[in-house]
Structures are given as C-alpha cells and as structure tokens.
Design a protein around this motif. Structure first.
Motif, PDB file in Angstrom:
ATOM      1  N   THR A   1       0.810  -1.227   0.027  1.00  0.00           N
ATOM      2  CA  THR A   1      -0.154   0.023  -0.181  1.00  0.00           C
ATOM      3  C   THR A   1       0.797   1.410   0.005  1.00  0.00           C
ATOM      4  N   ASN A   2       2.276   1.151   0.141  1.00  0.00           N
ATOM      5  CA  ASN A   2       3.062   2.248   0.274  1.00  0.00           C
ATOM      6  C   ASN A   2       4.406   1.768  -0.093  1.00  0.00           C
ATOM      7  N   SER A   3       5.092   2.559  -0.786  1.00  0.00           N
ATOM      8  CA  SER A   3       6.469   2.063  -1.324  1.00  0.00           C
ATOM      9  C   SER A   3       7.473   2.933  -0.652  1.00  0.00           C
ATOM     10  N   ALA A   4       7.148   3.870   0.048  1.00  0.00           N
ATOM     11  CA  ALA A   4       8.138   4.867   0.572  1.00  0.00           C
ATOM     12  C   ALA A   4       8.629   4.107   1.945  1.00  0.00           C
ATOM     13  N   GLY A   5      10.031   4.382   2.277  1.00  0.00           N
ATOM     14  CA  GLY A   5      10.598   3.959   3.693  1.00  0.00           C
ATOM     15  C   GLY A   5      11.232   2.559   3.357  1.00  0.00           C
ATOM     16  N   ARG A   6      11.400   1.822   4.329  1.00  0.00           N
ATOM     17  CA  ARG A   6      11.892   0.501   4.397  1.00  0.00           C
ATOM     18  C   ARG A   6      11.016  -0.585   3.761  1.00  0.00           C
ATOM     19  N   LYS A   7      11.351  -1.668   2.910  1.00  0.00           N
ATOM     20  CA  LYS A   7      10.587  -2.616   2.352  1.00  0.00           C
ATOM     21  C   LYS A   7       9.458  -3.089   3.469  1.00  0.00           C
ATOM     22  N   GLN A   8       9.978  -3.295   4.793  1.00  0.00           N
ATOM     23  CA  GLN A   8       8.848  -3.937   5.755  1.00  0.00           C
ATOM     24  C   GLN A   8       7.851  -2.902   5.728  1.00  0.00           C
ATOM     25  N   GLU A   9       8.073  -1.694   5.529  1.00  0.00           N
ATOM     26  CA  GLU A   9       6.844  -0.609   5.772  1.00  0.00           C
ATOM     27  C   GLU A   9       5.904  -0.435   4.685  1.00  0.00           C
ATOM     28  N   GLY A  10       4.989  -0.021   4.678  1.00  0.00           N
ATOM     29  CA  GLY A  10       3.821   0.005   3.551  1.00  0.00           C
ATOM     30  C   GLY A  10       3.194  -1.237   2.940  1.00  0.00           C
ATOM     31  N   ILE A  11       3.295  -2.167   4.009  1.00  0.00           N
ATOM     32  CA  ILE A  11       2.696  -3.498   3.765  1.00  0.00           C
ATOM     33  C   ILE A  11       1.267  -3.548   4.553  1.00  0.00           C
TER      34      ILE A  11
END
Length: 400
Positions: A178-188
């Motif tokens: 849902t979000n591609s900004a920040g660390r790849k563990q974020e935005g999931i």
C-alpha cells in the motif's frame, strides 16, 4: 508405546476419551487418505471431518474458550494433537483455524471476529494465505502486489504464487503493498479478500508427484472494502510476523512424523517376515533407531516449549527452531520410508494413477509421493536458512 509421555490421571482419561471418539467417528475413506499421505484431500472431506469435530465441541481447538474454543488445558490440547496423528486423522484446518483465527483474535475487530470465526470453527468456510509472490518468497518484505487506496477501500492488482488450498478457499488472508516509501517492511497491509470477488483468477500448480495443492492467484482490479483491513494500514509486517510465528510452531508436525515412524517400523517388520535382504534390513533398522532418537528429542523440546516453560522465559526463537529441525527430520523419515519400500515407492507416481480408495490397502506407492511432496517443507514458512538466521540474530542480539 512410541514417544509416550507420562500424564496425570485426569489428562490420561481425556486422552482415552479422545482416542475412542476419533476411532469411532473418523470415516474410513478419510483415514485411508491421511495414512496414504495425501495432500489433496477434497474440501468436502475436510469439511466433513471439521464438522464432526465441531459436533463434539472440538471445532475451535487452539482458540480461547471465549471465542468458541474448548475449555482445555495446554496438556489436553497437546494430547489431542498427538491422538489425531496416531489415528491418521486430518489435522484441524491449517490456514483458517490454526493461522487466521489467532491472527484475527490478536489484530482483528470485534465485528471481524464475529463474522469469520464461527464459520471457520464449524468447517463452513475455508481459507488460504496469500503471502508469496514470484519475486517475494523467503524475502517476503519484497512483495509488490499493490492494494491502491480508493474512497471506500482498496483495489488490488497483481499476483500471488504457491498458494496452498486456494482452489478450496472462500477467503484469503493476504499481504499487499500500500506504500512504497521507506523500508521495504513498511507500507505492507494485511487484508481479507473474498475469493468470489470479480477479477480473481486461480490457476493450479500441480505438484511433481501429481497432486494439486498449490496455485497462483491473479488479481485484476479486485475491490476490497475498508472493513476487511486487519490491523492498521501499512503495518501488515507486524501482523505477518505474528502469523508466521504461529505457523512455524505447527510446521514441525511431530504427530505426522510419529505416524511416519510407525509406518517405517511396520514395513521393516514385513521385510523381516519375508526374509528380505538381511543386510538391507539391518541398515534400515540402524537408520530408524537414529531418527527415532532425533524425533524423541524434538518431541521433548516441543513438549517443553508448549507445557513446561513460562512464557517470559521463552526467547522467541522456539518456533524457528522447531520449524527448522522438524521439517528436516520429516524429510529424513520420508526418505527412509521410501528406501524401505524400494521400487514399490514409485508405484504411486504420478498420484493420478493411484486414486484414494477406502478398499485399497496402503501400499508402497504413498512413500514415493510423500517423499517428493515434502521436499518443500524446508522452504515454506521461511526456509531452513532463514530460520537459522532468525535464531542467530535473536540469540546474538540478546547477548550483545
């Protein structure tokens, strides 16, 4: 009795009641399929068994009593799992009951729990887990299947792969970007998706040995309402870590390995009666003894983690340790089983040539199918290499 544990009088009485109930209630055709190491048991047969368990008040095993589970002690739950394996009975639904239900209780809303749990417990609804993607398997944080925000929910476009039971599932519990900004563990973000939604295509991925368990799922602008969000948006990684921890505790599958040990011993006895290859039988017995020692140690460790260690003492590495050691031991046992049947082990390949039949005795063909099928166990839910890394990071991190 192999791998027996000393039980108090109350728990032993419970064990006896469970064993007798399973023996009288389990349909023979379903028992034959489980003993035959089938991984393609039909949805109808799975639902039949889960419905029977629910009629005994056992449908919600592993779920707190306030959410519909039986009011069991940890010892009774442990014994129940062992008796299912001993009787060649299907395990409780892995994705719905063992994984999704605890996750909903931990992260879901009251409305979601009320909506989904009763049908899971009763065997009326089946689930699958949509995590892996073509380029995001062991590196799950690299997933890219997008869930774009809309006015009243999300729109999913992308694909998932190696999804067990998707062809049987009413719902999938998935992770989406849902979000591609920040660390790849974020935005999931974790979402529940109705598998009957327009835009979903399920494509089978037949196993090498001829069974159908895994699938690809394609999402083409699939609409998901806000009410299907699990936990918080962009915080699905925390949800995933919890669910995977629950899954790894069960992937050791000690009851199934105990059943395999029993099949190996029975085959060796049969070979001895046939006076078949004295040296070969001696080698099989030596390998069996070594693996039984390993299985006893694994079973004792699982028992200690589940029953004998206070929660605050556990390091957090226990699920990874059980998953790593349990799946590798499972493969070693199935290799021995195949060697014990020799050329007969290939008789069931592909599985389409060996359909389950309640009147057909379990012959050597199942050994070849099981060996090839369970080569995947050291990969799914995080490979053995990933488990070792998680253990090392946790232990070394605490010591530093």
């Amino acid at each position: 009795m192999v791998l027996a544990f000393v039980l108090d009088e109350r728990t032993e009485a419970f064990r006896t009641r469970v064993a007798q109930t399973i023996a009288s209630a389990l349909p023979q055709d379903i028992r034959t399929q489980v003993a035959d190491q089938r991984v393609d048991i039909s949805r109808t047969d799975q639902a039949t068994w889960q419905s029977l368990l629910n009629s005994f008040g056992w449908g919600g095993v592993g779920i707190p009593v306030e959410y519909g589970g039986p009011d069991w002690t940890d010892e009774e739950y442990f014994v129940f799992s062992r008796e299912l394996g001993r009787a060649d009975a299907p395990r409780p639904p892995l994705y719905g009951l063992k994984m999704v239900a605890p996750t909903l209780i931990r992260f879901g809303t009251a409305e979601q729990i009320t909506r989904y749990l009763p049908d899971i417990i009763a065997g009326r609804a089946f689930w699958c887990q949509a995590f892996s993607e073509p380029n995001a398997g062991s590196d799950l944080a690299g997933l890219s299947c997008a869930a774009n925000k809309t006015g009243d929910g999300y729109e999913i476009t992308g694909s998932k792969v190696w999804i067990s039971e998707a062809h049987h599932a009413d719902f999938t519990f998935g992770l989406f970007r849902t979000n591609s900004a920040g660390r790849k563990q974020e935005g999931i973000t974790a979402l529940v998706v109705d598998m009957k939604s327009p835009g979903i295509t399920v494509r089978p991925l037949p196993n090498y040995e001829g069974t159908h368990e895994c699938n690809e799922i394609f999402f083409d602008q699939v609409k998901v309402p806000n009410s299907n969000l699990i936990g918080e948006e962009d915080n699905g990684w925390a949800v995933a870590k919890f669910l995977l921890g629950v899954e790894r505790f069960d992937t050791a599958e000690v009851p199934r390995s105990i059943a395999t040990l029993r099949h190996i011993r029975a085959r060796i006895v049969a070979l001895e009666k046939q006076e078949y290859g004295v040296e070969h039988v001696r080698e099989l017995k030596v390998r069996l003894a070594r693996l039984e020692i390993d299985l006893r140690a694994l079973a004792a460790a699982e028992c200690r983690y589940v029953l004998g260690t206070p929660q605050h003492v556990l390091t957090g590495t226990e699920p990874s340790l059980l998953k790593w050691l349990g799946t590798e031991l499972q493969q070693d046992l199935l290799e021995l089983l195949m060697d014990a049947y020799g050329e007969q082990a290939q008789a069931g390949l592909p599985a389409a040539h060996s359909k389950p039949d309640a009147t057909r005795p379990v012959e050597g063909g199942f050994a070849g199918r099981a060996f090839h099928r369970y080569r995947t166990t050291t990969i799914y839910a995080g490979s053995s290499e990933i488990q070792k890394e998680l253990i090392a990071r946790t232990i070394l991190g605490r010591r530093s």
